[in-house]
Design a protein around this motif. Structure first.
Motif, short mmCIF file in Angstrom:
data_model
loop_
_atom_site.label_atom_id
_atom_site.label_comp_id
_atom_site.label_asym_id
_atom_site.label_seq_id
_atom_site.Cartn_x
_atom_site.Cartn_y
_atom_site.Cartn_z
N LEU A 44 13.86 5.55 -5.77
CA LEU A 44 12.96 6.63 -5.25
C LEU A 44 12.26 6.62 -3.75
O LEU A 44 12.24 7.80 -3.15
CB LEU A 44 11.75 6.71 -6.18
N ALA A 45 11.93 5.57 -3.43
CA ALA A 45 11.29 5.19 -2.00
C ALA A 45 12.62 5.39 -0.90
O ALA A 45 12.29 6.19 0.06
CB ALA A 45 10.98 3.66 -1.86
N ARG A 46 13.67 5.17 -1.31
CA ARG A 46 14.77 5.49 -0.05
C ARG A 46 15.05 7.10 -0.23
O ARG A 46 15.32 7.53 0.97
CB ARG A 46 16.07 4.79 -0.44
N LEU A 47 15.05 7.74 -1.35
CA LEU A 47 15.22 9.03 -1.41
C LEU A 47 13.95 9.60 -0.48
O LEU A 47 14.45 10.69 0.12
CB LEU A 47 15.39 9.62 -2.81
N LEU A 48 12.75 9.36 -0.76
CA LEU A 48 11.67 10.07 0.00
C LEU A 48 11.39 9.42 1.32
O LEU A 48 10.78 10.12 2.03
CB LEU A 48 10.39 9.84 -0.84
N GLY A 49 12.35 8.52 1.76
CA GLY A 49 12.23 7.94 3.25
C GLY A 49 10.95 7.14 3.36
O GLY A 49 10.37 7.30 4.50
N ILE A 50 10.47 6.44 2.38
CA ILE A 50 9.16 5.58 2.66
C ILE A 50 9.44 4.22 2.34
O ILE A 50 8.54 3.37 2.07
CB ILE A 50 8.03 6.20 1.65
N LEU A 51 10.76 3.73 2.49
CA LEU A 51 10.88 2.40 2.36
C LEU A 51 10.36 1.61 3.71
O LEU A 51 10.20 2.19 4.55
CB LEU A 51 12.46 2.01 2.38
N ASP A 52 9.86 0.25 3.47
CA ASP A 52 9.05 -0.34 4.27
C ASP A 52 8.00 0.14 5.13
O ASP A 52 7.69 0.33 6.25
CB ASP A 52 9.99 -0.66 5.47
N LYS A 53 7.24 1.01 3.94
CA LYS A 53 5.73 1.39 4.31
C LYS A 53 4.73 1.02 3.64
O LYS A 53 4.94 0.68 2.45
CB LYS A 53 5.84 3.03 4.38
N ILE A 80 2.01 2.45 2.60
CA ILE A 80 1.65 3.48 1.51
C ILE A 80 2.24 3.34 0.34
O ILE A 80 1.89 3.46 -0.73
CB ILE A 80 1.68 4.76 2.04
N THR A 81 3.77 2.81 0.37
CA THR A 81 4.58 2.69 -0.67
C THR A 81 3.97 1.49 -1.72
O THR A 81 3.80 1.80 -2.89
CB THR A 81 5.98 2.26 -0.23
N LEU A 82 3.71 0.35 -1.14
CA LEU A 82 3.44 -0.64 -1.75
C LEU A 82 1.81 -0.42 -2.29
O LEU A 82 1.58 -0.85 -3.47
CB LEU A 82 3.23 -1.78 -1.00
N ILE A 83 1.02 0.27 -1.66
CA ILE A 83 -0.27 0.75 -2.02
C ILE A 83 -0.33 1.60 -3.21
O ILE A 83 -1.05 1.13 -4.19
CB ILE A 83 -1.11 1.29 -0.89
N LEU A 84 0.40 2.50 -3.33
CA LEU A 84 0.54 3.50 -4.54
C LEU A 84 1.30 2.65 -5.65
O LEU A 84 0.81 2.90 -6.79
CB LEU A 84 1.54 4.60 -4.17
N ILE A 85 2.23 1.79 -5.47
CA ILE A 85 2.73 1.03 -6.81
C ILE A 85 1.82 -0.02 -7.10
O ILE A 85 1.61 0.01 -8.29
CB ILE A 85 4.08 0.49 -6.08
N TYR A 86 1.18 -0.85 -6.18
CA TYR A 86 0.16 -1.61 -6.74
C TYR A 86 -1.12 -1.14 -7.50
O TYR A 86 -1.60 -1.45 -8.45
CB TYR A 86 -0.47 -2.50 -5.72
N LEU A 87 -1.29 0.13 -7.13
CA LEU A 87 -2.47 1.11 -7.58
C LEU A 87 -2.03 1.33 -9.16
O LEU A 87 -2.76 1.20 -10.02
CB LEU A 87 -2.51 2.39 -6.89
N LEU A 117 9.30 -7.90 -1.83
CA LEU A 117 10.67 -8.45 -1.52
C LEU A 117 11.64 -7.14 -1.37
O LEU A 117 12.44 -7.00 -0.54
CB LEU A 117 10.86 -9.34 -2.25
N VAL A 118 11.40 -6.23 -2.34
CA VAL A 118 12.53 -5.13 -2.49
C VAL A 118 12.28 -3.95 -1.49
O VAL A 118 13.34 -3.47 -1.36
CB VAL A 118 12.54 -4.83 -4.21
N LEU A 119 10.91 -3.74 -1.55
CA LEU A 119 10.73 -2.29 -0.86
C LEU A 119 10.27 -2.53 0.69
O LEU A 119 9.98 -1.61 1.24
CB LEU A 119 9.47 -1.80 -1.44
N THR A 120 10.41 -3.66 1.19
CA THR A 120 9.91 -4.02 2.38
C THR A 120 11.26 -4.80 3.25
O THR A 120 11.91 -5.28 2.74
CB THR A 120 8.79 -4.64 2.83
#
Length: 261
Positions: free
Chosen positions: A128-137, A139-146, A214-217
């Motif tokens: 999903l993150a790759r599709l939206l172009g937000i890998l290594d961001k 905000i991606t980890l913030i929303l997932i951790y949330l 590890l996976v998303l950054t």
């Protein structure tokens, strides 16, 4: 009637000392290994007496970029905690003070979010993150951790709000106070210990999290735990740098953990 046999004091002291040693020894081993050179760290049997060096810390912080990953972890953990409190406290107040349709189902849904194993969601989140172009961001980890920390805040703070007598709400309503005023001026100060505990848990879980980091950054948003793991490349295991990074990860949590205790 069963007779309760009390152990002698020296046996109790020995048991407590053994438990303390088991708890403290891994931390001692981590710190001492971080102060050994690469050759000394690989010695077998291990060297108990050695000349300490800060070489591992210097390489990790200034050559390998651990300092930036610590900053990333701090930004992500603080933002996640702030958002979890901003959204979780009002939700907890509503669950504790009001009756509405679907309340039990909503409460069950919040709690079951913590039952999902992160490894099950790692691949879907990556795609999903790759599709939206937000890998290594960040905000991606913030929303997932949330999504994982919000149920913790709601669970703890809801119980705190439930322990506050409803008579205070009724008295405030008779004086013309709004529900927001009741929450912010009456209930929230009384529930402050629970809010603080939930904030501590949220921060620590976000700071420690490894799987999604590890996976998303890759580089820009890499967290400190992911950086520590990235040092392991095949048969090359720089134990000194790994332990130095792990020590730097643990040190900021010590005051928070002691405060929680």
């Amino acid at each position: 009637m069963a007779v309760r046999v009390r152990r002698p004091l020296w046996i109790q002291v020995m048991i407590l000392m053994a438990v303390l040693l088991l708890c403290v020894f891994p931390f001692y081993w981590m710190v001492t290994t971080s102060l050994k050179s690469h050759i000394v760290a690989l010695e077998a049997p291990p060297a108990w007496i050695f000349t300490p060096t800060l070489e591992n810390y210097q390489e990790a912080l200034f050559r390998d970029g651990v300092l930036q990953t610590l900053a990333n972890s701090l930004i992500i953990a603080v933002c996640t905690t702030a958002l979890a409190l901003a959204l979780g406290v009002p939700a907890a107040f509503a669950l504790a003070r009001f009756e509405f349709r679907g309340k039990k189902d909503l409460w069950f849904w919040f709690i079951t979010n913590r039952m999902i194993s992160p490894i099950v969601l790692a691949l879907p989140f990556f795609l999903l993150a790759r599709l939206l172009g937000i890998l290594d961001k960040h905000i991606t980890l913030i929303l997932i951790y949330l999504t994982f920390n919000l149920p913790i805040v709601i669970w703890i703070v809801t119980d705190q709000f439930r322990s506050i007598p409803f008579d205070l709400d009724e008295a405030a309503l008779m004086e013309g106070a709004s529900q927001f005023r009741i929450m912010s001026s009456i209930c929230l100060p009384l529930a402050a210990p629970g809010v603080a505990v939930s904030a501590i848990f949220s921060f620590i879980f976000s700071w420690n999290e490894l799987m999604f980091g590890l996976v998303l950054t890759r580089n820009d948003a890499k967290t400190a735990p992911a950086m520590a793991v990235s040092f392991m490349e095949g048969y090359n295991l720089p134990y000194g740098k790994i332990m130095a990074t792990s020590t730097l990860i643990v040190i900021p949590k010590l005051p928070i953990s002691l405060t929680k205790s």
